[in-house]
Design an enzyme around this catalytic site. Structure first.
Site, PDB file in Angstrom:
ATOM      1  N   LYS A  66     -22.769 -21.097   0.432  1.00 22.83           N
ATOM      2  CA  LYS A  66     -22.915 -22.361   1.166  1.00 22.83           C
ATOM      3  C   LYS A  66     -21.725 -23.310   0.958  1.00 22.83           C
ATOM      4  O   LYS A  66     -21.339 -24.030   1.862  1.00 22.83           O
ATOM      5  CB  LYS A  66     -24.221 -23.052   0.787  1.00 22.83           C
ATOM      6  CG  LYS A  66     -25.457 -22.294   1.294  1.00 22.83           C
ATOM      7  CD  LYS A  66     -26.744 -23.023   0.969  1.00 22.83           C
ATOM      8  CE  LYS A  66     -27.949 -22.160   1.301  1.00 22.83           C
ATOM      9  NZ  LYS A  66     -29.229 -22.844   1.070  1.00 22.83           N
ATOM     10  N   ASP A 102     -31.099 -27.872   5.118  1.00 22.80           N
ATOM     11  CA  ASP A 102     -32.074 -27.645   4.034  1.00 22.80           C
ATOM     12  C   ASP A 102     -32.901 -28.900   3.733  1.00 22.80           C
ATOM     13  O   ASP A 102     -34.124 -28.831   3.585  1.00 22.80           O
ATOM     14  CB  ASP A 102     -31.356 -27.205   2.749  1.00 22.80           C
ATOM     15  CG  ASP A 102     -30.905 -25.754   2.819  1.00 22.80           C
ATOM     16  OD1 ASP A 102     -31.542 -24.964   3.545  1.00 22.80           O
ATOM     17  OD2 ASP A 102     -29.906 -25.409   2.152  1.00 22.80           O
TER      18      ASP A 102
END
Ligand code: ATR
Length: 276
Positions: A66, A102
């Site tokens: 990420k 997220d």
């Protein structure tokens, strides 16, 4: 003509994202295909480029890429900037745009699916790694009375809290702490953003951190973690991260396709597959 997307990770075999996005595509009638893309650690950037060159329209990015996805993006959303991590890349004509869905996924799961308001509540985030960085921005946007981040390595919690306190100067309390320093404090929402549960472990949470009617949320899904077991013993309500998984996927789908799928039946479907 089908538009191609994929989740890229290492490992990636376990990923439920293809199932989730296949359901979203079916539900909305969008011409989308979504696969799994394994990448050797050294080859992440080249793997993304190859997928793009082959006509891919975007990717989801999972562990451990990420941060590199954020670095690779030519432009990033505010949430990806805050987290310094991207879990979604959108391939435009001449840009690769990094997003982080997220935190939005977690907040939607808490508020919409679990009926757990954040405004004015005391929130504890356990862990100060990538997972914690990804969710603190959207949690603070929801205006909790306090956001305390606790970590085994307290310096990392303080560093995270300092960063987010500067990003949200109007927030009531943003603090980093060691677990032992939580003794005597109570929280309404306790979120486990550590990877401890994956190895059957749990952080050294002092007894008494769960306020009356508190919600204990483990970002890991489909696993009876020691954290959730301790929360049940303390009388707290519990939830795992399955709803967050589906909600972050829905937000990625929206970024790619401009449509919001209905998440409830997909959460139910996945819950069913985990029971098998
Ligand atoms: P992720 O991207 O999943 O957040 P990470 O960046 O490696 O992964 O962070 C893992 C987090 O889980 C860290 O906060 C880590 O604590 P440290 O910073 O002290 O290492 C936490 N963690 C992992 N195993 C743990 C355990 N057994 N007890 C407590 N915390 C643990």
């Amino acid at each position: 003509m089908t538009d191609r997307y994929a989740v890229i990770g290492n490992p990636v075999e376990h990923s439920r994202s293809p199932l989730i996005h296949a359901e979203f595509a079916r539900q909305t009638g969008q011409p989308v295909s979504y696969g799994k893309l394994y990448s050797e650690i050294a080859d992440f950037e080249a793997t993304v480029q190859r997928f793009r060159d082959e006509g891919g329209r975007g990717v989801n990015v999972t562990v451990p890429f990420k941060h590199r996805a954020y670095a690779l993006a030519s432009r990033s959303s505010r949430l990806a900037e805050e987290a310094r991590a991207a879990n979604t890349l959108v391939f435009d004509a001449d840009e690769t745009v990094g997003h982080n869905t997220d935190g939005v996924g977690l907040v939607r799961d808490l508020t919409d699916n679990l009926g757990c308001a954040i405004r004015g509540r005391r929130v504890l985030v356990m862990g100060a790694g990538g997972a914690a960085y990804g969710v603190c921005g959207p949690l603070l946007e929801a205006a909790p009375a306090a956001l305390v981040v606790a970590n085994r390595t307290p310096e990392k919690a303080v560093e995270l809290a300092t960063r987010f306190a500067a990003l949200f100067p109007d927030a009531s309390e943003v603090a980093g702490a060691a677990y032992a320093e939580l003794a005597g404090r109570e929280f309404d929402i306790v979120i486990n953003a550590t990877s401890a549960g994956l190895s059957g472990d749990m952080p050294a949470l002092p007894a008494g951190v769960f306020a009356r009617a508190a919600l204990a949320y483990d970002m890991v899904y489909g696993k009876a973690t020691p954290f959730l077991a301790a929360a049940v013993r303390a009388g707290a309500r519990t939830a795992d991260g399955l709803g967050m998984l589906v909600e972050q996927a829905a937000e990625s789908f929206y970024l790619w396709r401009g449509m919001r799928p209905d998440t409830a039946p997909v959460i139910e479907l996945l819950r069913g597959t985990l029971k098998c």
